[in-house]
Design a protein around this motif. Structure first.
Motif, PDB file in Angstrom:
ATOM      1  N   UNK A  25       3.088  -6.125   6.385  1.00 12.17           N
ATOM      2  CA  UNK A  25       1.703  -6.941   6.898  1.00 12.17           C
ATOM      3  C   UNK A  25       0.912  -6.405   7.866  1.00 12.17           C
ATOM      4  N   UNK A  26       0.591  -4.827   7.650  1.00 14.02           N
ATOM      5  CA  UNK A  26      -0.250  -4.345   8.457  1.00 14.02           C
ATOM      6  C   UNK A  26      -1.501  -4.772   8.482  1.00 14.02           C
ATOM      7  N   UNK A  27      -2.385  -4.585   9.564  1.00 16.39           N
ATOM      8  CA  UNK A  27      -3.729  -4.699   9.450  1.00 16.39           C
ATOM      9  C   UNK A  27      -4.394  -3.129   9.356  1.00 16.39           C
ATOM     10  N   UNK A  28      -5.430  -3.180   8.935  1.00 15.80           N
ATOM     11  CA  UNK A  28      -6.270  -1.856   8.698  1.00 15.80           C
ATOM     12  C   UNK A  28      -6.007  -1.127   9.571  1.00 15.80           C
ATOM     13  N   UNK A  29      -6.427  -1.600  11.051  1.00 17.20           N
ATOM     14  CA  UNK A  29      -6.358  -0.614  12.254  1.00 17.20           C
ATOM     15  C   UNK A  29      -4.938  -0.141  12.375  1.00 17.20           C
ATOM     16  N   UNK A  30      -4.174  -0.969  12.272  1.00 13.51           N
ATOM     17  CA  UNK A  30      -2.677  -0.611  12.303  1.00 13.51           C
ATOM     18  C   UNK A  30      -2.401   0.620  11.686  1.00 13.51           C
ATOM     19  N   UNK A  31      -2.503   0.345  10.278  1.00 10.63           N
ATOM     20  CA  UNK A  31      -2.395   1.684   9.050  1.00 10.63           C
ATOM     21  C   UNK A  31      -2.892   2.686   9.716  1.00 10.63           C
ATOM     22  N   UNK A  32      -4.426   2.696   9.994  1.00 11.48           N
ATOM     23  CA  UNK A  32      -4.982   3.799  10.307  1.00 11.48           C
ATOM     24  C   UNK A  32      -4.445   4.516  11.588  1.00 11.48           C
ATOM     25  N   UNK A  33      -4.016   3.813  12.687  1.00 16.43           N
ATOM     26  CA  UNK A  33      -3.599   4.328  13.917  1.00 16.43           C
ATOM     27  C   UNK A  33      -2.179   5.370  13.653  1.00 16.43           C
TER      28      UNK A  33
END
Length: 369
Positions: A149-157
């Motif tokens: 359940x990642x957010x897009x910001x977490x994924x990109x980081x």
């Protein structure tokens, strides 16, 4: 019948089907372990990407770059960068399937012999690296993005720190390509124009699929509606979806669900993913043996460490031919065009991929530290 033929000819599916059958006999099938959101996401994305293929979108861009490449080196760099960026949105498999035949067709018609090996390897590497940058770029990202359940910001980081090194390495490696002058035959790169109406509909459906993967849209009915729209504009779309791959995913889920029922296997896998770094190392190494997609499905239920698993399975796509299914696709295409030198291709593929795997493994370790 063509769909049934795909199942029979897909060796990966057959192996997984046999393993699923025997695991089910031993431990019983765990159907509730199947992640239907991931299966529907894959089905929707595959359908949309097939529609884009029929419209010739990626072909058109590749042909434009080919016509504006004055040397073999520039052609290779352009195609490698296109492979990298297109894989972000259209998956690594599609980038390879579309671009490698164009690249190899051009190289094969050059009067003075130019080796196709390095350029072909770089196209595959670029597709694998580019696909890591987006949650919908490859199957393991779709699964892990949903599971943790990642957010897009977490994924990109986690994965975007790989962007600059990837572009830098690919550009430097392209300097080893021959700088021989290149003239492109217009008939070689001709393609049909896309229908504007169909392109708008397909793009809209693609955005729906992305929104579903990113948890912006939660209703599966809207996804099914989008797929139905594709059926109306192109009847071939759904018949050409890679159903064996979908079935293989279901098999992976069932196998992992069965393995959880075995206490000693469960304990062994739990030992592999106890810490952040052990999860990272294990995911990268297991990807070399069974491919990064099943590695992610196998390890995720046993690990709370989503970040190293996401990083490890993506970096783990480098290395062996089976580390990523995209690697096998690229090898099969190369073998069709250059069957006499496919062994040489494998040798250099392994050398370059393991060198890059070593470099990226250290980069990933630094990111996690």
């Amino acid at each position: 019948m063509p769909i049934l033929k795909k199942f029979v000819e897909d060796k990966v599916f057959l192996v997984v089907a046999i393993l699923t059958f025997f695991c089910g006999i031993i431990w019983g099938w765990t159907f509730e372990f199947i992640d239907m959101k991931v299966i529907l996401s894959l089905f929707g994305l595959m359908s949309t990407i097939k529609s884009f293929e029929h419209l010739g979108v990626l072909n058109g861009v590749a042909n434009f770059l080919a016509k504006h490449s004055s040397t073999v080196r520039k052609l290779t760099l352009n195609m490698v960068l296109l492979s990298f960026f297109s894989a972000m949105f259209l998956t690594n498999d599609v980038a390879i399937i579309t671009l490698m035949p164009i690249y190899l067709s051009i190289i094969r018609r050059i009067p003075k012999k130019t080796s196709p090996i390095l350029g072909s390897i770089l196209l595959i590497v670029a597709a694998n690296l580019g696909s890591t940058m987006m949650p919908f770029g490859n199957p393991q990202n779709i699964y892990l993005f949903s599971y943790y359940k990642y957010t897009l910001i977490e994924f990109f980081s986690i994965l975007f720190p790989l962007l600059i090194p990837s572009l830098l390495f690919l550009t430097i490696l392209c300097l080893f390509i021959s700088n021989q002058e290149l003239s492109i035959d217009d008939t070689l790169t001709s393609h049909k124009n896309s229908s504007t109406g169909k392109l708008i509909i397909t793009t809209t459906v693609f955005l729906i699929m992305i929104a579903y993967v990113l948890h912006i849209i939660t209703s599966p009915l809207l996804v099914l509606f989008g797929i139905t729209c594709l059926l109306f504009i192109d009847k071939k779309t759904l018949t050409e979806v890679d159903y064996p791959l979908l079935a293989t995913f279901i098999g992976f889920f069932l196998i992992v669900g069965d393995l959880i029922n075995s206490q000693w296997i469960k304990s062994f896998i739990e030992q592999l993913v106890q810490t952040k770094m052990s999860t990272y190392v294990s995911s990268a190494l297991i990807s070399q043996l069974i491919s990064n997609v099943p590695a992610s499905i196998l390890l995720a239920p046993f690990s709370r460490n989503g970040d190293p698993l996401l990083l490890g399975t993506n970096i783990g796509g480098l290395g062996t031919l089976i580390a990523s299914l995209a690697n096998l696709i690229g090898f099969n295409i190369f073998s069709l065009y250059y069957p006499k030198i496919k062994i040489v291709f494998v040798k250099w593929f392994l050398i370059l991929n393991f060198l890059l795997l070593g470099v990226y493994f250290l980069v990933g370790w630094f990111i996690l530290s």
